[in-house]
Design an enzyme around this catalytic site. Structure first.
Site, mmCIF file in Angstrom:
data_model
loop_
_atom_site.group_PDB
_atom_site.id
_atom_site.type_symbol
_atom_site.label_atom_id
_atom_site.label_comp_id
_atom_site.label_asym_id
_atom_site.label_seq_id
_atom_site.Cartn_x
_atom_site.Cartn_y
_atom_site.Cartn_z
ATOM 1 C CE LYS A 257 -18.261 1.293 -1.245
ATOM 2 N NZ LYS A 257 -17.957 2.820 -2.610
ATOM 3 C CE1 TYR B 39 -12.896 3.220 -3.702
ATOM 4 C CE2 TYR B 39 -12.331 3.406 -1.642
ATOM 5 C CZ TYR B 39 -13.462 2.929 -2.420
ATOM 6 O OH TYR B 39 -14.512 2.273 -2.232
ATOM 7 C CG PHE C 80 -15.635 11.178 -6.515
ATOM 8 C CD1 PHE C 80 -14.655 10.076 -5.770
ATOM 9 C CD2 PHE C 80 -15.612 11.676 -7.693
ATOM 10 C CE1 PHE C 80 -14.349 9.353 -7.034
ATOM 11 C CE2 PHE C 80 -14.874 10.604 -8.624
ATOM 12 C CZ PHE C 80 -14.910 9.097 -8.515
ATOM 13 N NE ARG D 89 -18.298 -3.982 -12.356
ATOM 14 C CZ ARG D 89 -18.454 -2.756 -11.977
ATOM 15 N NH1 ARG D 89 -18.005 -3.206 -10.663
ATOM 16 N NH2 ARG D 89 -18.351 -0.922 -12.041
ATOM 17 C CB THR E 188 -21.571 3.679 -9.624
ATOM 18 O OG1 THR E 188 -20.967 2.828 -10.241
ATOM 19 C CG2 THR E 188 -20.004 4.946 -8.073
ATOM 20 N NE ARG F 232 -23.033 -0.059 -5.534
ATOM 21 C CZ ARG F 232 -21.768 -0.727 -6.291
ATOM 22 N NH1 ARG F 232 -22.591 -0.163 -7.690
ATOM 23 N NH2 ARG F 232 -20.888 0.428 -6.010
ATOM 24 C CG ASN G 250 -21.732 3.185 -3.944
ATOM 25 O OD1 ASN G 250 -21.205 2.630 -3.186
ATOM 26 N ND2 ASN G 250 -21.405 3.273 -5.535
ATOM 27 C CG HIS H 194 -15.326 -1.808 -4.672
ATOM 28 N ND1 HIS H 194 -14.867 -0.880 -5.245
ATOM 29 C CD2 HIS H 194 -14.452 -3.076 -4.214
ATOM 30 C CE1 HIS H 194 -14.110 -0.823 -6.315
ATOM 31 N NE2 HIS H 194 -13.458 -2.272 -5.206
ATOM 32 C CD GLU I 22 -10.639 -3.220 -6.328
ATOM 33 O OE1 GLU I 22 -10.883 -2.496 -7.271
ATOM 34 O OE2 GLU I 22 -11.222 -4.034 -6.542
HETATM 35 P P1 CMP Z 1 -15.867 2.676 -5.559
HETATM 36 O O1 CMP Z 1 -16.628 1.319 -6.557
HETATM 37 O O2 CMP Z 1 -16.595 1.866 -4.380
HETATM 38 O O3 CMP Z 1 -15.391 3.204 -6.428
HETATM 39 C C1 CMP Z 1 -14.685 4.934 -6.055
HETATM 40 C C2 CMP Z 1 -16.288 5.521 -5.604
HETATM 41 O O4 CMP Z 1 -16.269 6.502 -5.785
HETATM 42 C C3 CMP Z 1 -17.549 4.495 -5.993
HETATM 43 O O5 CMP Z 1 -17.896 3.257 -5.888
HETATM 44 C C4 CMP Z 1 -17.949 5.519 -5.241
HETATM 45 O O6 CMP Z 1 -18.903 5.280 -4.385
HETATM 46 C C5 CMP Z 1 -17.846 7.461 -5.312
HETATM 47 N N1 CMP Z 1 -18.270 8.045 -5.306
HETATM 48 C C6 CMP Z 1 -17.977 9.074 -5.714
HETATM 49 N N2 CMP Z 1 -18.761 10.141 -6.841
HETATM 50 C C7 CMP Z 1 -18.139 9.566 -8.140
HETATM 51 C C8 CMP Z 1 -18.991 9.788 -9.343
HETATM 52 N N3 CMP Z 1 -18.929 10.597 -9.675
HETATM 53 N N4 CMP Z 1 -18.112 9.134 -10.204
HETATM 54 C C9 CMP Z 1 -17.517 7.760 -9.500
HETATM 55 N N5 CMP Z 1 -17.825 7.505 -8.332
HETATM 56 C C10 CMP Z 1 -17.994 8.005 -7.985
#
Ligand code: CMP
Length: 142
Positions: free
Chosen positions: A10, A50, A58, A86, A92, A103, A113, A116, A127
């Site tokens: 990212k 997304y 968010f 993962r 996350t 992370r 973070n 992905h 994806e």
């Molecule tokens: P990602 O795996 O890229 O998929 C969705 C992204 O939304 C996640 O990583 C986070 O970076 C972001 N995000 C922000 N807030 C939240 C939340 N409350 N729960 C899950 N993802 C979140």
């Protein structure tokens, strides 16, 4: 089984100049990078990626962040690649990420973070196809 998964370094991690560090973690875990490119996502590209989060509070911030700078997108291939990636990434929310995960080491907030990774075979296939054409995938022959 040998699987493929989709991964993004990212904008925060690209800005921290740790693309190579992150690729090294994939390689050390036995995951092979079979496609890779740098890109600066348009708003439309990020919103489409997304789409499943469209109704979440968010969503706007997520799209703004993901278009704030270049990213690396890649396809990783290996034994149980989806789960393996993962585990390398960690939770996350970096506050919950185990020591030694990407992370834990490179992310600061749940919004920014670092990486992905696909969460299931169906999302991995979707994806990968969203970012790469079939002829951009380079499976290893040796
Ligand atoms: P990602 O795996 O890229 O998929 C969705 C992204 O939304 C996640 O990583 C986070 O970076 C972001 N995000 C922000 N807030 C939240 C939340 N409350 N729960 C899950 N993802 C979140």
């Amino acid at each position: 089984a040998v699987e493929r998964t989709f991964s993004i370094v990212k904008p925060d991690a690209v800005a921290k100049n740790v693309i190579g560090e992150i690729y090294s973690r994939f390689e050390r875990a036995g995951l092979k990078i079979i496609a890779s490119k740098m890109m600066h996502m348009s708003q439309e590209k990020a919103e489409g990626f997304y789409a499943e989060h469209k109704e979440r509070p968010f969503f706007g911030a997520l799209v703004e962040f993901m278009t704030s700078g270049p990213v690396m997108v890649q396809v990783l291939e290996g034994e149980n690649a989806i789960k393996a990636n993962r585990e390398i990434m960690g939770a996350t929310n970096p506050a919950e990420a185990l020591r030694g995960t990407l992370r834990a080491d490179y992310a600061v907030t749940v919004d920014e973070n670092a990486v992905h990774g696909s969460d299931a075979p169906e999302s991995a296939a979707r994806e990968i196809a969203y970012f790469f054409s079939e002829d951009e995938l380079c499976p290893r022959t040796r």
